[in-house]
Design an enzyme around this catalytic site. Structure first.
Site, PDB file in Angstrom:
ATOM      1  N   ALA A  45     -20.438 -17.430  -5.988  1.00 23.04           N
ATOM      2  CA  ALA A  45     -21.523 -17.150  -7.324  1.00 23.04           C
ATOM      3  C   ALA A  45     -20.011 -16.261  -8.625  1.00 23.04           C
ATOM      4  O   ALA A  45     -19.969 -16.566  -9.833  1.00 23.04           O
ATOM      5  CB  ALA A  45     -22.842 -16.833  -7.048  1.00 23.04           C
ATOM      6  N   ALA A  46     -19.796 -15.078  -7.923  1.00 25.01           N
ATOM      7  CA  ALA A  46     -18.962 -14.470  -8.774  1.00 25.01           C
ATOM      8  C   ALA A  46     -17.782 -15.140  -8.665  1.00 25.01           C
ATOM      9  O   ALA A  46     -17.641 -14.609  -9.766  1.00 25.01           O
ATOM     10  CB  ALA A  46     -18.247 -13.035  -7.673  1.00 25.01           C
TER      11      ALA A  46
ATOM     12  N   GLY B 108     -20.797 -13.622   3.101  1.00 23.72           N
ATOM     13  CA  GLY B 108     -22.379 -13.284   2.651  1.00 23.72           C
ATOM     14  C   GLY B 108     -22.126 -12.423   1.214  1.00 23.72           C
ATOM     15  O   GLY B 108     -22.876 -11.094   0.987  1.00 23.72           O
ATOM     16  N   LEU B 109     -21.159 -11.933   0.778  1.00 23.61           N
ATOM     17  CA  LEU B 109     -20.795 -10.538  -0.871  1.00 23.61           C
ATOM     18  C   LEU B 109     -20.927 -11.814  -1.597  1.00 23.61           C
ATOM     19  O   LEU B 109     -20.363 -11.266  -2.825  1.00 23.61           O
ATOM     20  CB  LEU B 109     -19.010 -10.177  -0.285  1.00 23.61           C
ATOM     21  CG  LEU B 109     -19.328  -9.118   0.931  1.00 23.61           C
ATOM     22  CD1 LEU B 109     -18.235  -8.202   1.258  1.00 23.61           C
ATOM     23  CD2 LEU B 109     -20.761  -7.776   0.455  1.00 23.61           C
ATOM     24  N   GLY B 110     -21.171 -13.289  -1.568  1.00 26.74           N
ATOM     25  CA  GLY B 110     -21.539 -14.151  -2.895  1.00 26.74           C
ATOM     26  C   GLY B 110     -20.301 -14.013  -3.840  1.00 26.74           C
ATOM     27  O   GLY B 110     -20.106 -14.291  -5.018  1.00 26.74           O
ATOM     28  N   SER B 111     -18.643 -14.599  -2.727  1.00 27.62           N
ATOM     29  CA  SER B 111     -17.751 -14.683  -3.499  1.00 27.62           C
ATOM     30  C   SER B 111     -17.951 -16.478  -4.420  1.00 27.62           C
ATOM     31  O   SER B 111     -17.011 -16.357  -5.546  1.00 27.62           O
ATOM     32  CB  SER B 111     -16.511 -14.630  -2.529  1.00 27.62           C
ATOM     33  OG  SER B 111     -15.968 -16.329  -2.247  1.00 27.62           O
TER      34      SER B 111
ATOM     35  N   PRO C 186     -14.372 -11.044  -0.423  1.00 24.58           N
ATOM     36  CA  PRO C 186     -13.956 -12.013   1.181  1.00 24.58           C
ATOM     37  C   PRO C 186     -14.276 -13.246   0.968  1.00 24.58           C
ATOM     38  O   PRO C 186     -15.965 -12.876   0.551  1.00 24.58           O
ATOM     39  CB  PRO C 186     -13.985 -11.133   2.214  1.00 24.58           C
ATOM     40  CG  PRO C 186     -14.303  -9.587   2.104  1.00 24.58           C
ATOM     41  CD  PRO C 186     -14.746  -9.865  -0.235  1.00 24.58           C
TER      42      PRO C 186
ATOM     43  N   ASP D 109     -28.192 -15.489  -5.483  1.00 25.46           N
ATOM     44  CA  ASP D 109     -26.737 -14.597  -5.433  1.00 25.46           C
ATOM     45  C   ASP D 109     -26.570 -15.427  -6.998  1.00 25.46           C
ATOM     46  O   ASP D 109     -25.504 -14.124  -7.416  1.00 25.46           O
ATOM     47  CB  ASP D 109     -25.463 -15.781  -4.997  1.00 25.46           C
ATOM     48  CG  ASP D 109     -25.371 -15.920  -3.164  1.00 25.46           C
ATOM     49  OD1 ASP D 109     -26.647 -15.346  -3.173  1.00 25.46           O
ATOM     50  OD2 ASP D 109     -24.140 -15.794  -2.441  1.00 25.46           O
TER      51      ASP D 109
HETATM   52  O1  PMV Z   1     -24.311 -15.675   2.300  1.00 22.91           O
HETATM   53  P1  PMV Z   1     -24.803 -15.447   1.546  1.00 22.91           P
HETATM   54  O2  PMV Z   1     -24.570 -13.914   0.965  1.00 22.91           O
HETATM   55  O3  PMV Z   1     -23.964 -16.191  -0.095  1.00 22.91           O
HETATM   56  O4  PMV Z   1     -26.415 -15.810   0.810  1.00 22.91           O
HETATM   57  C1  PMV Z   1     -26.958 -16.786   1.750  1.00 22.91           C
HETATM   58  C2  PMV Z   1     -28.426 -16.134   1.768  1.00 22.91           C
HETATM   59  C3  PMV Z   1     -29.648 -17.503   2.013  1.00 22.91           C
HETATM   60  O5  PMV Z   1     -30.784 -16.752   1.676  1.00 22.91           O
HETATM   61  C4  PMV Z   1     -29.116 -17.630   3.229  1.00 22.91           C
HETATM   62  C5  PMV Z   1     -28.959 -18.833   0.613  1.00 22.91           C
HETATM   63  C6  PMV Z   1     -29.466 -18.941  -0.419  1.00 22.91           C
HETATM   64  O6  PMV Z   1     -29.106 -19.510  -1.223  1.00 22.91           O
HETATM   65  O7  PMV Z   1     -30.954 -17.888  -0.575  1.00 22.91           O
END
Ligand code: PMV
Length: 317
Positions: free
Chosen positions: A110-111, A105-108, A101, A152
């Site tokens: 970067a993946a 916050g699941l790193g979409s 999704p 990420d």
């Molecule tokens: O929202 P996510 O899981 O992609 O992570 C962000 C994590 C933060 O610490 C808020 C930002 C970062 O770049 O580390």
């Protein structure tokens, strides 16, 4: 030339989000149940040098030459060509799909980036090292996040649980953590998309205004992360749960929670979960809940009744 593909898992931050942007450590793990995939095939009917990018999930079908420099997919492809010093690529089709999704916050982001880099460099016969893949995707993360920590791209590149800390612009600590006892995490989606760039920007503005106060919270988060690492490595699941609750309180102090997040955290705490916290950017996205194996099935239902739009149970090991 046969098709070449790469599939990359999502990730979840267990401890230390936001403070990690300010040089404190954090712990994150891959989430194998959701993945991004890139497939490269020859562009048989395309003119030489033309690269077609297809990303049906986000309704993109365009030639690389038509996409702006700041488009993350185009920037990723161009960065691979630049790194490999390829000025005239063969005609290609790059097809991207993902079950991760977006803005949850699941790193979409970067993946997807790592999947493209791996598949494309392999297709071109020039496999890149993990370090090169992670560094390239860190540059692309800047387009997604503004000031990313780099956690990420690190987790999605290494595909292992990591303890991560950025020491300076060019220096990071990356340590693979082992889990002597696997444990169950429920990843519960609030259903509210919350772009990380917005919450990261809000925390930065607040930190600029009251840096002593925010630095203090980041230090407290760092202490929680260090203790969490010890709890993971000694298999102390109860302790880990307490530390999750403590980390969540500190994230609330950074004004990163929301009503939907609190509904899920409180419902799981009332039902006896070992610990719960928001994960990632906050104000939406996912909550993580630490559960004993016996509790997991019941907790999934409780989380759904409290508003979770989907719950992914995952074994962290
Ligand atoms: O929202 P996510 O899981 O992609 O992570 C962000 C994590 C933060 O610490 C808020 C930002 C970062 O770049 O580390």
């Amino acid at each position: 030339m046969p098709a070449i593909s790469a599939s990359v898992p999502g990730k979840i931050i267990l401890f230390g989000e936001h403070a990690v942007v300010y040089g404190r450590p954090a712990i994150a793990v891959p989430v194998e149940q959701v993945r991004a995939k890139a497939i490269i095939t020859p562009g048989i009917h395309q003119p030489s040098g033309s690269v077609l990018i297809q990303a049906p999930n986000i309704k993109i079908e365009a030639l690389l030459s038509e996409l702006p420099a700041e488009n993350p997919l185009a920037a990723t492809v161009r960065s691979v060509f630049d790194t490999l010093k390829i000025s005239h690529p063969p005609a290609l089709v790059i097809r991207i799909s993902s079950t991760i999704p977006i803005a949850a916050g699941l790193g979409s982001g970067a993946a997807v980036t790592v999947a493209i880099i791996r598949a494309l460099s392999d297709y071109l016969g020039r496999r890149l090292s993990n370090e090169q893949v992670s560094n390239l995707s860190f540059e692309i993360e800047k387009l997604h996040h503004g000031t990313p920590s780099g956690i990420d791209n690190t987790v999605t590149t290494f595909q292992k649980p990591v303890y991560f800390q950025r020491i300076s612009d060019h220096q990071v600590i990356i340590e693979i953590i082992s889990f002597p006892k696997p444990f169950t995490i429920l990843i519960a989606d609030t259903g509210v998309p919350s772009p990380t760039s917005i919450t990261v920007g809000d925390v930065r503005r607040a930190w600029i205004e009251r840096s002593d106060y925010y630095e203090g919270i980041f230090d407290n988060i760092a202490e929680v992360v260090q203790n969490a690492r010890k709890a993971i490595e000694s298999g102390s699941i109860e302790k880990l749960g307490e530390l999750m609750n403590a980390n969540h309180q500190l994230l609330r102090e950074l004004d990163l929670s929301s009503q939907q997040i609190e509904n899920l955290v409180q419902a799981s705490q009332h039902a006896g979960a070992l610990g719960a916290k928001l994960s990632g950017g906050g104000r939406g996205g996912n909550v993580i809940v630490l559960a004993s194996e016996l509790q997991a099935t019941e907790l999934i239902e409780i989380l759904k009744s409290a508003g979770a739009t989907r719950v992914i149970p995952t074994q962290v090991r």
